[in-house]
Design a protein around this motif. Structure first.
Motif, PDB file in Angstrom:
ATOM      1  N   UNK A 203      46.102  58.669  33.917  1.00 15.18           N
ATOM      2  CA  UNK A 203      47.497  59.081  33.719  1.00 15.18           C
ATOM      3  C   UNK A 203      48.416  57.864  33.866  1.00 15.18           C
ATOM      4  N   UNK A 204      49.071  57.710  35.007  1.00 13.84           N
ATOM      5  CA  UNK A 204      50.061  56.636  35.148  1.00 13.84           C
ATOM      6  C   UNK A 204      49.432  55.260  35.333  1.00 13.84           C
ATOM      7  N   UNK A 205      48.220  55.206  35.847  1.00 20.23           N
ATOM      8  CA  UNK A 205      47.506  53.934  36.043  1.00 20.23           C
ATOM      9  C   UNK A 205      48.332  52.953  36.878  1.00 20.23           C
ATOM     10  N   UNK A 206      48.694  53.389  38.065  1.00 19.98           N
ATOM     11  CA  UNK A 206      49.568  52.597  38.931  1.00 19.98           C
ATOM     12  C   UNK A 206      48.822  51.682  39.895  1.00 19.98           C
ATOM     13  N   UNK A 207      47.512  51.870  40.029  1.00 17.76           N
ATOM     14  CA  UNK A 207      46.749  51.091  41.004  1.00 17.76           C
ATOM     15  C   UNK A 207      45.742  50.220  40.261  1.00 17.76           C
ATOM     16  N   UNK A 208      45.727  48.911  40.516  1.00 18.54           N
ATOM     17  CA  UNK A 208      44.771  48.024  39.836  1.00 18.54           C
ATOM     18  C   UNK A 208      43.332  48.432  40.109  1.00 18.54           C
ATOM     19  N   UNK A 209      42.446  48.354  39.131  1.00 19.33           N
ATOM     20  CA  UNK A 209      41.039  48.749  39.320  1.00 19.33           C
ATOM     21  C   UNK A 209      40.338  47.967  40.417  1.00 19.33           C
ATOM     22  N   UNK A 210      40.666  46.666  40.553  1.00 21.89           N
ATOM     23  CA  UNK A 210      39.973  45.874  41.576  1.00 21.89           C
ATOM     24  C   UNK A 210      40.356  46.322  42.988  1.00 21.89           C
ATOM     25  N   UNK A 211      41.581  46.862  43.161  1.00 15.04           N
ATOM     26  CA  UNK A 211      41.981  47.383  44.477  1.00 15.04           C
ATOM     27  C   UNK A 211      41.171  48.632  44.802  1.00 15.04           C
ATOM     28  N   UNK A 212      41.056  49.528  43.824  1.00 10.43           N
ATOM     29  CA  UNK A 212      40.250  50.729  44.038  1.00 10.43           C
ATOM     30  C   UNK A 212      38.801  50.384  44.330  1.00 10.43           C
ATOM     31  N   UNK A 213      38.279  49.409  43.606  1.00  9.25           N
ATOM     32  CA  UNK A 213      36.894  48.994  43.824  1.00  9.25           C
ATOM     33  C   UNK A 213      36.714  48.385  45.202  1.00  9.25           C
ATOM     34  N   UNK A 214      37.704  47.623  45.639  1.00  2.00           N
ATOM     35  CA  UNK A 214      37.618  46.987  46.948  1.00  2.00           C
ATOM     36  C   UNK A 214      37.743  47.960  48.111  1.00  2.00           C
TER      37      UNK A 214
END
Length: 476
Positions: free
Chosen positions: A57-68
């Motif tokens: 949806x909004x894609x507000x969080x960077x993927x690398x942060x979620x992965x970390x």
């Protein structure tokens, strides 16, 4: 939809991570306020907020942060399992007796077996490993929605007593089932089925059971005379250490942390530490559930929808049939037998945490589907749970019909927005039953002369007579 709105603050180093955390905290908090308006647990708001700010949806969080932040799933599971451990107080288990244990095992295992067979038969492409893990998770029940309704309407009676004890022990059965299922799946994932590949994860789990016991023993000696803050810090450090060790050996920290909590509470009788942990972990739980929503994969929505419908319906049917069979076997009242299964529908915290572990054991695309099925069904269960719990409590006679109008506007979501139950209330059930069995017999004529006041039997009879007289006066 792929807006990549995180691009506005990406590439700022540590500031990017802090801004992402702030967004996750604020989104989770705001959506939990919205879920409160609909009388849903905060968990539902956290998951929905994760979906909104996630990549679909909004894609507000960077993927690398979620992965970390992937370590949060293991840490959150450690806290959950530690909290479940406090229900293993030997006094409570003795007072509960075999009746509740048999009902709990049957309602959990029937649901798990039926889900495993249904998913394995209807979706053979997903494999029996997928079906087995899904069946293990199906055994779990989240008590928050049910307890919310019990408190909201001040429900009482045998039905409520049995229900509270069943949902307290339910997660224990789930953790055991998932540990066995994960050991089998990991042992057979290589395609070469042999005794060693199955026994190795089992031996690792046995090792961590011993570590959990030693950790509880160590903590009970270490915290003597220490301040609440010191006790909390040491407990959190041990939970994190157990979770980290479990990740290294690729096993679940659940059983170890559960034994850790059970050992500590039985050795020290200290329940305050669990309250300190409960006050410490809400931010961790919020991030965990928001991250869960953000990781939902809608790219294969058709498959997710079909598996989710089968899982949703078969699990509910299994819970009802298992509870019915257990109650019939233990000869509970007819109303308890007929309606207990309806109150066991909700599913959230433990199931979502286990879904993350299951995701890691399966191939990437299949793991994403597995996680999304559990998350979608958990939201649906949390929406349907309060209504089903209310229906079961009304039909069983635990809620007087006149109380429905009086309690209509009361909202206690915030008091029970977590997966944990009040151990005090569960202990009170057994204490009340024990007192009822010890009530003295009221003599036909009450002597009020001589030294009756020095007799315990005479005092008890006098108090009972006064109580009966008060009731008679109220009736007039």
């Amino acid at each position: 939809m792929n807006l990549k709105l995180y691009g506005f603050y990406e590439g700022m180093g540590a500031a990017t991570t802090l801004i992402a955390l702030a967004i996750m905290f604020l989104a989770g908090f705001l959506l939990s306020r919205v879920s409160k308006l609909f009388r849903l647990p905060n968990v539902t708001g956290y998951i929905v907020s994760g979906i909104l700010i996630g990549p679909f949806l909004l894609d507000l969080v960077p993927p690398d942060v979620l992965e970390g932040m992937s370590f949060l799933s293991d840490l959150a599971l450690g806290f959950i399992a530690f909290g479940v451990g406090k229900f293993f107080k030997k006094e409570v288990l003795k007072k509960s007796g075999p009746r509740v244990i048999v009902i709990t095992i049957l309602e959990a295992l029937v649901a798990g077996i039926l889900v495993t067979l249904a998913v394995g038969a209807f979706f053979p492409d997903l494999g029996w490993g997928f079906a087995l893990l899904l069946g293990a998770i199906a055994t779990a029940t989240a008590p928050a929605s049910t307890l919310m309704t019990i408190n909201q309407y001040d429900a009482k009676g045998e039905f409520v007593d049995v229900l509270l004890q069943v949902v307290a022990l339910d997660d224990v059965v789930c953790l055991l089932c998932f540990s066995i299922a994960s050991a089998i799946v990991e042992g057979t994932s290589s395609g070469n089925l042999d005794a060693l590949s199955i026994l190795t994860p089992v031996l690792y789990n046995l090792l961590f059971l011993a570590i959990g016991f030693l950790s509880g023993l160590f903590l009970s000696f270490l915290v003597k005379g220490r301040s609440p803050n010191s006790r909390l810090i040491i407990a959190v450090a041990i939970i994190a250490l157990i979770s980290g060790g479990a990740i290294l050996l690729d096993v679940s920290p659940l059983l170890s942390c559960m034994v850790f909590g059970a050992t500590y509470v039985n050795l020290t009788k200290d329940e305050k530490l669990f309250k300190y942990v409960d006050h410490f972990d809400p931010p961790i739980m919020l991030l965990f559930f928001v991250m869960s929503g953000a990781n939902m994969d809608f790219s294969s929505f058709l498959t997710i929808g079909l598996v989710g419908v089968v899982y949703f319906l078969v699990r509910m049917g299994g819970k009802y049939l298992g509870a019915f069979a257990g109650c019939a076997l233990m000869k509970t009242t007819k109303k308890t037998r007929n309606y207990l299964g309806l109150a066991l529908a909700p599913q959230a915290g433990v199931a979502i945490g286990l879904a993350f572990l299951g995701e890691r054991m399966l191939p990437s695309s299949m793991g994403d589907t597995f996680l999304s099925v559990i998350l979608c069904s958990s939201v649906l269960y949390e929406m349907a749970g309060p209504a089903l719990a209310k229906l079961s409590l009304v039909q069983s006679g635990s809620i007087p019909r006149e109380a429905l109008a009086l309690k209509k506007g009361k909202n206690l979501v915030d008091e029970v927005d977590k997966h944990r139950l009040s151990l005090g209330r569960i202990e009170a059930i057994a204490d009340r039953q024990e007192r009822d069995n010890e009530l003295p017999t009221l003599p036909s004529s009450l002597p009020l002369n001589g030294d009756w006041r020095s007799s315990r039997r005479g005092q008890a009879g006098y108090l009972l007579a006064r109580k009966s007289q008060n009731y008679d006066n109220e009736g007039k």
